[in-house]
Design a protein around this motif. Sequence first.
Motif, PDB file in Angstrom:
ATOM      1  N   LEU A  13       0.835  -1.313   0.007  1.00 16.70           N
ATOM      2  CA  LEU A  13       0.085  -0.010   0.195  1.00 16.70           C
ATOM      3  C   LEU A  13       0.954   1.082  -0.170  1.00 16.70           C
ATOM      4  CD1 LEU A  13      -2.712  -1.039   2.607  1.00 16.70           C
ATOM      5  CD2 LEU A  13      -2.943  -0.840   0.040  1.00 16.70           C
ATOM      6  N   GLY A  14       2.068   1.149   0.681  1.00 20.86           N
ATOM      7  CA  GLY A  14       2.848   2.243   0.862  1.00 20.86           C
ATOM      8  C   GLY A  14       3.384   2.616  -0.398  1.00 20.86           C
ATOM      9  N   ILE A  15       3.911   1.476  -1.185  1.00 16.76           N
ATOM     10  CA  ILE A  15       4.595   1.755  -2.728  1.00 16.76           C
ATOM     11  C   ILE A  15       3.698   2.394  -3.366  1.00 16.76           C
ATOM     12  CG2 ILE A  15       5.442   0.377  -4.314  1.00 16.76           C
ATOM     13  CD1 ILE A  15       6.654  -1.776  -2.116  1.00 16.76           C
ATOM     14  N   GLY A  16       2.308   1.671  -3.487  1.00 20.53           N
ATOM     15  CA  GLY A  16       1.337   2.111  -4.318  1.00 20.53           C
ATOM     16  C   GLY A  16       1.028   3.820  -4.205  1.00 20.53           C
ATOM     17  N   PHE A  17       0.830   4.146  -2.916  1.00 23.28           N
ATOM     18  CA  PHE A  17       0.536   5.528  -2.682  1.00 23.28           C
ATOM     19  C   PHE A  17       1.575   6.670  -3.104  1.00 23.28           C
ATOM     20  CE2 PHE A  17      -2.200   4.033   0.950  1.00 23.28           C
ATOM     21  CZ  PHE A  17      -3.354   4.333   0.211  1.00 23.28           C
ATOM     22  N   VAL A  18       2.919   6.049  -2.850  1.00 23.62           N
ATOM     23  CA  VAL A  18       4.094   7.043  -3.453  1.00 23.62           C
ATOM     24  C   VAL A  18       3.986   6.855  -4.858  1.00 23.62           C
ATOM     25  CG1 VAL A  18       6.641   7.010  -3.411  1.00 23.62           C
ATOM     26  CG2 VAL A  18       5.598   6.317  -1.315  1.00 23.62           C
ATOM     27  N   ALA A  19       3.827   5.832  -5.468  1.00 19.05           N
ATOM     28  CA  ALA A  19       3.890   5.888  -7.064  1.00 19.05           C
ATOM     29  C   ALA A  19       2.846   6.696  -7.634  1.00 19.05           C
ATOM     30  CB  ALA A  19       3.606   4.383  -7.405  1.00 19.05           C
ATOM     31  N   GLN A  20       1.611   6.560  -6.950  1.00 16.30           N
ATOM     32  CA  GLN A  20       0.539   7.365  -7.541  1.00 16.30           C
ATOM     33  C   GLN A  20       0.619   9.001  -7.130  1.00 16.30           C
ATOM     34  OE1 GLN A  20      -3.099   5.903  -5.753  1.00 16.30           O
ATOM     35  NE2 GLN A  20      -2.235   3.995  -5.668  1.00 16.30           N
ATOM     36  N   GLN A  21       1.370   9.204  -5.943  1.00 17.20           N
ATOM     37  CA  GLN A  21       1.476  10.774  -5.936  1.00 17.20           C
ATOM     38  C   GLN A  21       2.539  11.299  -6.569  1.00 17.20           C
ATOM     39  OE1 GLN A  21       4.190  12.262  -3.953  1.00 17.20           O
ATOM     40  NE2 GLN A  21       3.106  14.156  -3.908  1.00 17.20           N
ATOM     41  N   HIS A  22       3.745  10.395  -6.885  1.00 23.04           N
ATOM     42  CA  HIS A  22       4.761  10.838  -7.950  1.00 23.04           C
ATOM     43  C   HIS A  22       4.358  11.264  -9.142  1.00 23.04           C
ATOM     44  CE1 HIS A  22       8.931  10.959  -9.503  1.00 23.04           C
ATOM     45  NE2 HIS A  22       8.389  10.031 -10.393  1.00 23.04           N
ATOM     46  N   VAL A  23       3.485  10.661  -9.720  1.00 21.91           N
ATOM     47  CA  VAL A  23       2.708  11.054 -11.081  1.00 21.91           C
ATOM     48  C   VAL A  23       1.636  12.105 -10.906  1.00 21.91           C
ATOM     49  CG1 VAL A  23       1.448  10.193 -13.057  1.00 21.91           C
ATOM     50  CG2 VAL A  23       3.078   8.958 -11.654  1.00 21.91           C
ATOM     51  N   ALA A  24       0.710  12.092  -9.905  1.00 24.86           N
ATOM     52  CA  ALA A  24      -0.247  12.939  -9.755  1.00 24.86           C
ATOM     53  C   ALA A  24       0.119  14.215  -9.350  1.00 24.86           C
ATOM     54  CB  ALA A  24      -1.342  12.511  -8.547  1.00 24.86           C
ATOM     55  N   TYR A  25       1.318  14.539  -8.516  1.00 23.08           N
ATOM     56  CA  TYR A  25       1.991  15.770  -8.156  1.00 23.08           C
ATOM     57  C   TYR A  25       2.339  16.584  -9.418  1.00 23.08           C
ATOM     58  CZ  TYR A  25       4.362  19.011  -5.133  1.00 23.08           C
ATOM     59  OH  TYR A  25       4.723  20.173  -4.431  1.00 23.08           O
ATOM     60  N   ARG A  26       2.800  15.751 -10.587  1.00 22.17           N
ATOM     61  CA  ARG A  26       3.354  16.493 -11.886  1.00 22.17           C
ATOM     62  C   ARG A  26       2.004  17.273 -12.715  1.00 22.17           C
ATOM     63  NH1 ARG A  26       8.328  14.332 -13.413  1.00 22.17           N
ATOM     64  NH2 ARG A  26       9.281  13.207 -11.747  1.00 22.17           N
ATOM     65  N   GLU A  27       0.887  16.767 -12.254  1.00 20.87           N
ATOM     66  CA  GLU A  27      -0.519  17.265 -13.129  1.00 20.87           C
ATOM     67  C   GLU A  27      -0.747  18.737 -12.749  1.00 20.87           C
ATOM     68  OE1 GLU A  27      -2.011  15.334 -15.553  1.00 20.87           O
ATOM     69  OE2 GLU A  27      -0.446  13.878 -15.303  1.00 20.87           O
ATOM     70  N   PRO A  28      -1.302  19.422 -13.483  1.00 19.74           N
ATOM     71  CA  PRO A  28      -1.600  20.763 -13.489  1.00 19.74           C
ATOM     72  C   PRO A  28      -2.644  20.835 -12.140  1.00 19.74           C
ATOM     73  CG  PRO A  28      -1.885  20.339 -15.643  1.00 19.74           C
ATOM     74  CD  PRO A  28      -1.535  19.256 -14.908  1.00 19.74           C
ATOM     75  N   LEU A  29      -2.420  21.863 -11.483  1.00 20.39           N
ATOM     76  CA  LEU A  29      -3.492  22.049 -10.258  1.00 20.39           C
ATOM     77  C   LEU A  29      -5.074  22.271 -10.878  1.00 20.39           C
ATOM     78  CD1 LEU A  29      -1.280  24.561  -7.929  1.00 20.39           C
ATOM     79  CD2 LEU A  29      -1.923  22.161  -7.576  1.00 20.39           C
ATOM     80  N   ASP A  30      -5.277  22.805 -11.983  1.00 20.07           N
ATOM     81  CA  ASP A  30      -6.702  22.898 -12.524  1.00 20.07           C
ATOM     82  C   ASP A  30      -7.208  21.527 -12.876  1.00 20.07           C
ATOM     83  OD1 ASP A  30      -5.349  22.591 -14.788  1.00 20.07           O
ATOM     84  OD2 ASP A  30      -5.704  24.310 -15.560  1.00 20.07           O
ATOM     85  N   GLU A  31      -6.702  20.463 -12.534  1.00 20.05           N
ATOM     86  CA  GLU A  31      -7.426  19.280 -12.940  1.00 20.05           C
ATOM     87  C   GLU A  31      -7.786  18.482 -11.464  1.00 20.05           C
ATOM     88  OE1 GLU A  31      -4.835  16.774 -15.232  1.00 20.05           O
ATOM     89  OE2 GLU A  31      -5.101  17.759 -17.144  1.00 20.05           O
ATOM     90  N   MET A  32      -7.636  19.259 -10.379  1.00 19.49           N
ATOM     91  CA  MET A  32      -8.056  18.659  -9.205  1.00 19.49           C
ATOM     92  C   MET A  32      -9.599  18.560  -9.294  1.00 19.49           C
ATOM     93  SD  MET A  32      -5.947  20.200  -5.923  1.00 19.49           S
ATOM     94  CE  MET A  32      -6.090  21.807  -6.510  1.00 19.49           C
ATOM     95  N   LEU A  33     -10.085  17.351  -8.885  1.00 19.94           N
ATOM     96  CA  LEU A  33     -11.488  16.952  -8.772  1.00 19.94           C
ATOM     97  C   LEU A  33     -12.037  17.145 -10.070  1.00 19.94           C
ATOM     98  CD1 LEU A  33     -12.379  19.503  -5.733  1.00 19.94           C
ATOM     99  CD2 LEU A  33     -11.958  17.109  -5.682  1.00 19.94           C
ATOM    100  N   ARG A  34     -11.418  16.864 -11.105  1.00 15.25           N
ATOM    101  CA  ARG A  34     -11.775  16.791 -12.688  1.00 15.25           C
ATOM    102  C   ARG A  34     -11.560  15.233 -12.926  1.00 15.25           C
ATOM    103  NH1 ARG A  34     -13.246  21.773 -14.868  1.00 15.25           N
ATOM    104  NH2 ARG A  34     -12.738  23.362 -13.750  1.00 15.25           N
ATOM    105  N   MET A  35     -12.731  14.620 -13.691  1.00 20.77           N
ATOM    106  CA  MET A  35     -12.425  13.557 -14.285  1.00 20.77           C
ATOM    107  C   MET A  35     -11.246  13.292 -15.344  1.00 20.77           C
ATOM    108  SD  MET A  35     -14.469  11.444 -12.504  1.00 20.77           S
ATOM    109  CE  MET A  35     -14.023  10.087 -13.594  1.00 20.77           C
ATOM    110  N   ARG A  36     -10.837  14.423 -15.828  1.00 24.62           N
ATOM    111  CA  ARG A  36      -9.694  14.189 -16.749  1.00 24.62           C
ATOM    112  C   ARG A  36      -8.456  14.148 -16.067  1.00 24.62           C
ATOM    113  NH1 ARG A  36      -9.928  20.693 -18.624  1.00 24.62           N
ATOM    114  NH2 ARG A  36      -8.704  21.515 -16.829  1.00 24.62           N
ATOM    115  N   LEU A  37      -8.415  14.295 -14.850  1.00 25.51           N
ATOM    116  CA  LEU A  37      -7.102  13.979 -13.923  1.00 25.51           C
ATOM    117  C   LEU A  37      -6.929  12.308 -14.118  1.00 25.51           C
ATOM    118  CD1 LEU A  37      -4.913  14.557 -12.176  1.00 25.51           C
ATOM    119  CD2 LEU A  37      -6.529  14.652 -10.081  1.00 25.51           C
TER     120      LEU A  37
END
Length: 293
Positions: A13-37
């Motif tokens: 679970l820890g590995i999974g969360f780190v990998a997800q955050q590593h990629v998601a943190y690179r996404e633009p802020l205006d994609e938060m709460l949008r399905m396109r994220l």
Amino acid sequence: MKTFLALAAACFLGIGFVAQQHVAYREPLDEMLRMRLLAHLIRQPVWLLGIAAMVCGQVLGAVALDESDLGKVEPLLATNLIFALVIAHVVYQEPLSRAVWWGGLLVTAGVVIFLAVGQPHGGRPTGPWSVRWIGAGAVLVVAVVLVLAALPRSLRTKAMLFAAAAGMLFGVQDALTRSSLLMLGEGLAVGLRSWQPYALIVIAVLSLLLAQSAFDAAPIGISLPAMTAAEPVIGIVLGILVFAEHLRLTGTALAAEVLGLMMIVAGIGVLGRSSFLGKPGQDTGARVRGGPE
């Protein structure tokens, strides 16, 4: 064996969360709460590996729970936050601040104490149209309130409130999963005629979107602890409200459970005051009305 399975589950679970955050943190802020994220993330191999690791952790956790009591396994699963912080430290080769370590330890210890002492037990199946499901509806309302309250806030606050809302939805998801499996055990036709399996799919997507939005807003030391704390606590609350499970409520046990909850709140508060870098190339001040980072 169950201890090894639970710790292996927490590590995955820890590995999974780190990998997800590593990629998601690179996404633009205006994609938060949008399905396109999610649409963007699903095309990223590292994020998919993170999802796969998280699923492996959930499967191992389910196997451990099948061999032991909830009160013995859930505290070990809660250590996924510590695994995530250690893995993030190794991956990014950056020292984690003392506040992050103290906050992470407080949250994890609080969850462990609450679950280990509370030891939920008993319970019985609940019908799909039981009035007890109002408890799950109340949790959803609180999660919506947290999301709405986060919108005008700073990135740090957004990350924590989105993560808390995601953890609450994960707790609802756990209750819906249990109910769906019980009904499917009575026959496929019975399961497909009930609303829980379909609600489970919707809640799973929404909780994933909220989690990735939290990861998009702030590093894992800020975005994960509230999620780690909220899921098991809400799971226990819904176990009591929906499935009529029982907590230990002796004087000593009740005091320890309150202490555990206070440690969770204190740990999240410590993490909320810790510093983190803004996202490079992003004008965070233009997007945040809740104050400077």
